[in-house]
Design an enzyme around this catalytic site. Structure first.
Site, PDB file in Angstrom:
ATOM      1  N   HIS A  92       0.850  -1.191   0.000  1.00 11.14           N
ATOM      2  CA  HIS A  92       0.000   0.000   0.000  1.00 11.14           C
ATOM      3  C   HIS A  92       0.889   1.245   0.000  1.00 11.14           C
ATOM      4  CE1 HIS A  92      -3.723   2.140   0.457  1.00 11.14           C
ATOM      5  NE2 HIS A  92      -3.469   2.588   1.660  1.00 11.14           N
ATOM      6  N   TYR A 133     -28.405  25.712  22.501  1.00 13.61           N
ATOM      7  CA  TYR A 133     -27.786  25.559  23.820  1.00 13.61           C
ATOM      8  C   TYR A 133     -26.709  26.611  24.060  1.00 13.61           C
ATOM      9  CZ  TYR A 133     -29.964  20.939  24.061  1.00 13.61           C
ATOM     10  OH  TYR A 133     -30.859  19.906  24.098  1.00 13.61           O
ATOM     11  N   CYS A 189     -26.984  20.736  17.646  1.00 16.37           N
ATOM     12  CA  CYS A 189     -27.510  19.843  18.681  1.00 16.37           C
ATOM     13  C   CYS A 189     -27.360  18.390  18.238  1.00 16.37           C
ATOM     14  CB  CYS A 189     -28.980  20.149  18.956  1.00 16.37           C
ATOM     15  SG  CYS A 189     -29.316  21.883  19.339  1.00 16.37           S
ATOM     16  N   MET A 190     -27.811  17.464  19.065  1.00 14.33           N
ATOM     17  CA  MET A 190     -27.647  16.052  18.742  1.00 14.33           C
ATOM     18  C   MET A 190     -28.411  15.669  17.466  1.00 14.33           C
ATOM     19  SD  MET A 190     -28.464  12.662  21.030  1.00 14.33           S
ATOM     20  CE  MET A 190     -27.093  12.739  22.159  1.00 14.33           C
ATOM     21  N   ASP A 191     -29.638  16.197  17.339  1.00 11.56           N
ATOM     22  CA  ASP A 191     -30.504  15.783  16.232  1.00 11.56           C
ATOM     23  C   ASP A 191     -31.005  16.947  15.398  1.00 11.56           C
ATOM     24  OD1 ASP A 191     -30.646  13.185  17.703  1.00 11.56           O
ATOM     25  OD2 ASP A 191     -31.786  14.450  19.073  1.00 11.56           O
TER      26      ASP A 191
END
Ligand code: PLP
Length: 389
Positions: free
Chosen positions: A176, A277, A324-326
């Site tokens: 590689h 937040y 945010c998370m979602d």
């Protein structure tokens, strides 16, 4: 498609208002582009590790094979399981470490293992013997990447020793490149020279395995001497640059992945209103904000750097405050002023084209301080993938 997304791509109504679209035609064309460069006889191994660089390995692998790839490669044994479950019968090489305790599973799944030590070779041989089968193996050579593999001088005695393992089929040998995607090919040539001298020595000793391979996408495109018996292409088959500055794809390749979403909510902000937040962003003028149903738990990072903006109505919508998370909140004030109202359900593009604007994985990589490989392979599994075209 701009404006409101009227028809869900998910017939079962499950899906999500964020999804990845994979363009079949782009994948097919990228295989053709590689095939043109390597000729009809040489083998093409499509690398589908890391869930097909985030594209969904089970979705893209059959397309690569149908379009003319001969084989597949994954990083780990577990990555091969969904491919076999999806009915893929092509040879699959595990590029990484397969510990002895996975030897039996490797044989049962009819995988090809990478070997660089006798303990692993013995475990694979014993597992194959116990099941009354043989297992193909490829020997990994370290010519200068200094990751996995045997140093060239250790390879002839290793291959000689492998002859005692009757249930191993020593089918391949590979190395590689560390710097094939750099403009300066000096070290890539050095690695190739080391590998070729080893192959000549093995040939003379009657020990050369039938399939010698070295080239990743960058070497396939820029170092034709490295094509050997087979090339191992990943990034180019997805239509992404091996290196955005020093090894961009030539014309003809096309990115296959777009990341889209639908606006979840639109709201007015007054001067003094804080967003998300910690209220890191505070509006200093009347604004219009849109919420997109995508967050860091989708692979849309929060920190240290974020995406900066997404596309809505063919224009950039900057991220406001913390991701945010979602969910993420974006500024659509200027878009509303110039192109009219943004509504719930409108299309958002996180990667791909919208109108005259494009947000490429390469550009996102630049913004995040990383590379396109990292951007697409970190998009998490909870974002559904759909095939289009
Ligand atoms: C990932 C990988 C490849 C494919 O590399 P691309 O740059 O994506 O073409 C080839 N060989 C090995 C050993 C790899 O780990």
């Amino acid at each position: 498609m701009q404006g409101n997304v009227q028809v869900s791509r998910f017939g079962d109504g499950v899906g999500r208002p964020t999804w990845i679209e994979i363009q079949r035609e782009a994948l097919v064309e990228n295989v053709r582009q590689i095939r043109r460069r390597i000729g009809p006889e040489r083998l093409l191994m499509a690398v589908v590790k890391a869930n097909g660089y985030g594209h969904d390995a089970s979705l893209v692998a059959p397309i690569f094979l149908e379009a003319g790839a001969d084989r597949l490669a994954v990083a780990t044994l577990a990555e091969a399981v969904p491919l076999r479950q999806a009915g893929v019968t092509a040879p699959i090489l595990i590029l990484g470490y397969t510990p002895a305790w996975q030897a039996e599973a490797a044989v049962r799944l009819e995988l090809t293992a990478t070997v660089y030590d006798l303990e692993t070779a013995r475990a694979l041989d014993q597992a194959a013997a116990a099941l009354g089968r043989r297992i193909p193996v490829h020997v990994k050579v370290n010519t200068g990447m200094n990751r996995l593999g045997l140093l060239p001088e250790a390879v002839p005695p290793f291959l000689a020793a492998l002859q005692m393992y009757r249930h191993l089929d020593v089918e391949g040998i590979f190395t590689h490149f560390a710097t094939a995607d750099a403009e300066d090919k000096t070290f890539a040539h050095e690695q190739l020279g080391r590998f070729q001298r080893l192959l000549a020595e093995l040939e003379a000793a009657g020990l050369r395995p039938p399939l010698a391979h070295a080239a990743n996408s960058a070497a396939t495109l820029t170092l034709p001497q490295a094509h050997l018996d087979m090339v191992r292409c990943g990034i180019a088959l997805y239509g992404l640059d091996p290196d955005v500055d020093e090894c961009p794809l030539p014309p003809g390749f096309r990115p296959a992945l777009s990341w889209k979403a639908q606006v979840a909510h639109v709201m007015a902000l007054q001067p003094g209103d804080g967003v998300s937040y910690g209220h890191e962003f505070v509006a200093s003028r009347p604004m219009v904000a849109a919420v997109i149903p995508v967050g860091y738990a989708d692979g849309f990072p929060r920190a240290p750097l974020h995406w900066r903006n997404v596309l809505i109505h063919g224009a950039p919508a900057p991220i406001l405050g913390r991701v945010c998370m979602d969910q993420t909140i974006v500024d659509v004030t200027d878009i509303v002023a110039s192109a009219g109202p943004v509504r719930q359900g409108d299309e958002v593009v996180l990667i791909g084209r919208q109108g005259r604007q494009e947000l490429s994985a390469e550009e996102v990589g630049r913004r995040l301080g990383t590379i396109n490989y990292d951007v697409v392979s970190r998009i998490l599994a909870r974002v559904p993938r759909v095939l289009v075209g």
